[in-house]
Design a protein around this motif. Structure first.
Motif, PDB file in Angstrom:
ATOM      1  N   CYS A  44       0.872  -1.169   0.000  1.00 33.99           N
ATOM      2  CA  CYS A  44       0.000   0.000   0.000  1.00 33.99           C
ATOM      3  C   CYS A  44       0.907   1.216   0.000  1.00 33.99           C
ATOM      4  O   CYS A  44       1.799   1.335   0.841  1.00 33.99           O
ATOM      5  N   VAL A  80      -1.451   0.119   7.826  1.00 35.61           N
ATOM      6  CA  VAL A  80      -2.392  -0.938   7.483  1.00 35.61           C
ATOM      7  C   VAL A  80      -2.681  -1.768   8.730  1.00 35.61           C
ATOM      8  O   VAL A  80      -1.768  -2.183   9.440  1.00 35.61           O
ATOM      9  N   GLY A  82      -5.172  -5.049   9.229  1.00 29.29           N
ATOM     10  CA  GLY A  82      -6.123  -5.972   8.613  1.00 29.29           C
ATOM     11  C   GLY A  82      -6.480  -5.496   7.228  1.00 29.29           C
ATOM     12  O   GLY A  82      -5.608  -5.243   6.397  1.00 29.29           O
ATOM     13  N   SER A  83      -7.779  -5.314   6.974  1.00 25.77           N
ATOM     14  CA  SER A  83      -8.222  -4.868   5.655  1.00 25.77           C
ATOM     15  C   SER A  83      -8.448  -3.356   5.607  1.00 25.77           C
ATOM     16  O   SER A  83      -8.979  -2.839   4.631  1.00 25.77           O
ATOM     17  N   LEU A  84      -8.029  -2.650   6.662  1.00 24.33           N
ATOM     18  CA  LEU A  84      -8.197  -1.197   6.687  1.00 24.33           C
ATOM     19  C   LEU A  84      -6.852  -0.490   6.569  1.00 24.33           C
ATOM     20  O   LEU A  84      -5.864  -0.898   7.181  1.00 24.33           O
ATOM     21  N   ASP A  98     -11.116   0.707   3.114  1.00 26.88           N
ATOM     22  CA  ASP A  98     -11.264  -0.748   3.148  1.00 26.88           C
ATOM     23  C   ASP A  98     -10.624  -1.317   1.893  1.00 26.88           C
ATOM     24  O   ASP A  98     -11.017  -0.975   0.770  1.00 26.88           O
ATOM     25  N   VAL A  99      -9.617  -2.172   2.076  1.00 22.15           N
ATOM     26  CA  VAL A  99      -8.916  -2.790   0.947  1.00 22.15           C
ATOM     27  C   VAL A  99      -9.142  -4.308   0.914  1.00 22.15           C
ATOM     28  O   VAL A  99      -8.336  -5.043   0.369  1.00 22.15           O
ATOM     29  N   SER A 100     -10.265  -4.758   1.486  1.00 25.17           N
ATOM     30  CA  SER A 100     -10.542  -6.199   1.476  1.00 25.17           C
ATOM     31  C   SER A 100     -10.664  -6.723   0.048  1.00 25.17           C
ATOM     32  O   SER A 100     -10.413  -7.898  -0.203  1.00 25.17           O
ATOM     33  N   VAL A 101     -11.058  -5.861  -0.891  1.00 29.11           N
ATOM     34  CA  VAL A 101     -11.010  -6.172  -2.318  1.00 29.11           C
ATOM     35  C   VAL A 101      -9.953  -5.218  -2.891  1.00 29.11           C
ATOM     36  O   VAL A 101     -10.260  -4.069  -3.208  1.00 29.11           O
ATOM     37  N   PRO A 102      -8.699  -5.667  -2.993  1.00 31.01           N
ATOM     38  CA  PRO A 102      -7.611  -4.762  -3.375  1.00 31.01           C
ATOM     39  C   PRO A 102      -7.822  -4.036  -4.705  1.00 31.01           C
ATOM     40  O   PRO A 102      -7.354  -2.920  -4.884  1.00 31.01           O
ATOM     41  N   PRO A 105     -10.650  -0.616  -3.739  1.00 31.60           N
ATOM     42  CA  PRO A 105     -10.661  -0.057  -2.385  1.00 31.60           C
ATOM     43  C   PRO A 105     -11.788   0.962  -2.233  1.00 31.60           C
ATOM     44  O   PRO A 105     -12.150   1.651  -3.199  1.00 31.60           O
TER      45      PRO A 105
END
Length: 178
Positions: A44, A80, A82-84, A98-102, A105
């Protein structure tokens, strides 16, 4: 090592021999890469006026852009969890993404810090933000969609922040370490 190399983007180095670092690869980002954190195969990157860049670094010789999110300010640093991704986004404040789906985002929250968010670190459900002339802000981020400012400390020009244990170390551009 992963280096945010401003106008050159993200550089990836082999530093196993510190006296002779070797470049493995890199990728030019659209802005100026000023902050980076790698989690797994993803880097990131805080990319100044180009917001957040997400780069696949599984193969250091050929890193590739996976996703990005433009932000309203100047992305300076990030952290970073987790996914945040928490981004110090300059005059826009602190962004939580939220980068849970890269590849896609999404902005969860943007907090106006009344100053230029220069640096952010997150410890135990709290974000500590160095906000330039607005000083140090402490924000409850346990629910990223609903943020609560729980403390402030005025300084001349808060530029960097590091939290160790129960002590916050604040770099102030005019007054030194606080």
């Amino acid at each position: 090592a992963y280096v945010a190399d401003e106008a050159n983007g993200l550089e990836i180095l082999d530093v196993s021999d510190p006296a002779h670092p070797q470049r493995l690869g890199g990728i030019d980002t659209p802005g100026h890469a000023v902050g980076v954190q790698v989690v797994g195969d993803l880097a990131c990157v805080a990319d100044w006026w180009s917001g957040l860049q997400i780069i696949n670094v599984a193969n250091p010789a050929t890193p590739s852009l996976v996703g990005h999110l433009d932000l309203p300010g100047l992305a300076r640093t990030l952290e970073v969890h987790g996914s945040l991704v928490y981004v110090a986004d300059g005059e826009a404040g602190m962004a939580i993404i939220d980068v849970s789906v890269p590849s896609a985002p999404t902005l969860v929250h943007l907090l106006d810090t009344a100053g230029d968010a220069q640096d952010v670190t997150v410890v135990g459900g709290r974000a500590y933000i160095a906000t330039g002339p607005a000083g140090l802000w402490v924000v409850d981020v346990s629910n990223p969609a609903v943020l609560t400012v729980i403390g402030q400390y005025d300084t001349d020009n808060a530029y960097t922040i590091q939290v160790i244990g129960n002590v916050a170390y604040l770099g102030d551009a005019w007054a030194g370490l606080r």
